[in-house]
Motif scaffolding. Structure first.
Motif, short mmCIF file in Angstrom:
data_model
loop_
_atom_site.label_atom_id
_atom_site.label_comp_id
_atom_site.label_asym_id
_atom_site.label_seq_id
_atom_site.Cartn_x
_atom_site.Cartn_y
_atom_site.Cartn_z
N PRO A 162 1.02 -1.34 -0.05
CA PRO A 162 0.13 -0.10 -0.04
C PRO A 162 0.69 1.29 0.02
O PRO A 162 2.03 1.26 0.30
N LEU A 163 0.29 2.18 -0.61
CA LEU A 163 1.01 3.56 -0.57
C LEU A 163 0.90 4.27 1.06
O LEU A 163 -0.01 3.84 1.74
N PRO A 164 1.77 5.08 1.61
CA PRO A 164 1.83 5.28 3.06
C PRO A 164 0.82 6.53 3.00
O PRO A 164 0.73 7.09 4.32
N GLU A 165 0.01 6.99 2.22
CA GLU A 165 -1.09 7.87 2.09
C GLU A 165 -2.50 7.10 2.68
O GLU A 165 -2.62 5.82 2.36
N LYS A 166 -3.46 8.09 3.01
CA LYS A 166 -4.76 7.75 3.08
C LYS A 166 -5.48 8.61 2.04
O LYS A 166 -5.39 9.67 1.84
N PHE A 167 -6.82 7.91 1.68
CA PHE A 167 -7.53 8.37 0.59
C PHE A 167 -9.15 8.21 0.68
O PHE A 167 -9.26 7.38 1.75
N GLU A 168 -9.73 9.21 0.37
CA GLU A 168 -11.36 9.12 0.76
C GLU A 168 -11.84 8.13 -0.60
O GLU A 168 -12.78 7.48 -0.28
N ILE A 169 -11.27 8.21 -1.47
CA ILE A 169 -11.92 7.36 -2.57
C ILE A 169 -10.62 6.87 -3.40
O ILE A 169 -9.83 7.79 -3.55
N ILE A 170 -10.80 5.39 -3.75
CA ILE A 170 -9.87 4.95 -4.38
C ILE A 170 -10.39 4.33 -5.67
O ILE A 170 -11.55 3.71 -5.51
N THR A 171 -9.94 4.73 -7.07
CA THR A 171 -10.91 4.44 -8.29
C THR A 171 -9.87 3.46 -9.03
O THR A 171 -8.76 4.10 -9.31
N CYS A 172 -10.19 2.39 -9.38
CA CYS A 172 -9.54 1.33 -10.19
C CYS A 172 -10.37 1.02 -11.51
O CYS A 172 -11.12 0.33 -11.23
#
Length: 184
Positions: free
Chosen positions: A53-63
């Motif tokens: 995983p990336l070390p960041e946090k996201f509200e939305i991940i779009t794939c």
């Protein structure tokens, strides 16, 4: 559609997300394409989020149209769970194995129809729901993403009989080449 050539299309997913989000980070494994996209002003990095995983946090991940290419799709869910805020959402799309065109091409004798030589799996709501649940997600909804217009005689005929098929209880999604899913 993760190449610099695709970036010029007004409908390119990353361009559209960037236009509506406060911030947008693209991730790809193709270093040369990432470099080109960066030169064009896009916020993109080289990373493989199926490995870590990336070390960041996201509200939305779009794939968009990614999961059908992966050797280990469960790792995408596992790492996405670690990268999302508590109320975050994972949105992904994948080719629809129920699409009437796919069904018709695969019921004939001969070599099975494959959407792309890079695809290693077809996903439908039941299997994606199970895969997601194994990694702490819940499927909130899925929907078909339609076509712009029928190009063949058969496609025009199917579009013409679509209302009748829907009245007979066929799923609306059989007329969509892509399915989009939202997980929490």
């Amino acid at each position: 559609d993760h190449t610099a050539g695709s970036a010029n299309n007004a409908h390119w997913l990353h361009r559209r997300l960037r236009g509506s989000a406060a911030s947008c980070l693209g991730v790809d494994i193709l270093a040369e394409e990432v470099a080109r996209l960066k030169q064009m002003g896009f916020n993109v990095i080289v990373a493989d989020v199926t490995r870590a995983p990336l070390p960041e946090k996201f509200e939305i991940i779009t794939c968009g149209e990614v999961i059908e290419h992966l050797d280990r799709p469960g790792e995408l869910f596992l790492n996405a769970a670690q990268m999302l805020h508590a109320a975050g959402r994972l949105v992904l799309s994948t080719p629809n194995p129920w699409f009437v065109n796919v069904l018709l091409k695969n019921v004939r004798e001969g070599v099975p129809f494959v959407e792309s030589v890079d695809h290693v799996a077809w996903f439908e709501p039941g299997t994606l729901c199970e895969l997601a649940e194994r990694h702490g997600f819940e499927l909130q909804r899925f929907t078909g993403v339609g076509v712009s217009g029928p190009k063949t005689r058969l496609a025009r005929l199917l579009l013409h009989v679509q209302p009748l098929l829907l009245q007979l209880g066929f799923r609306r999604e059989i007329f969509a080449p892509t399915l989009s899913y939202e997980f929490v």
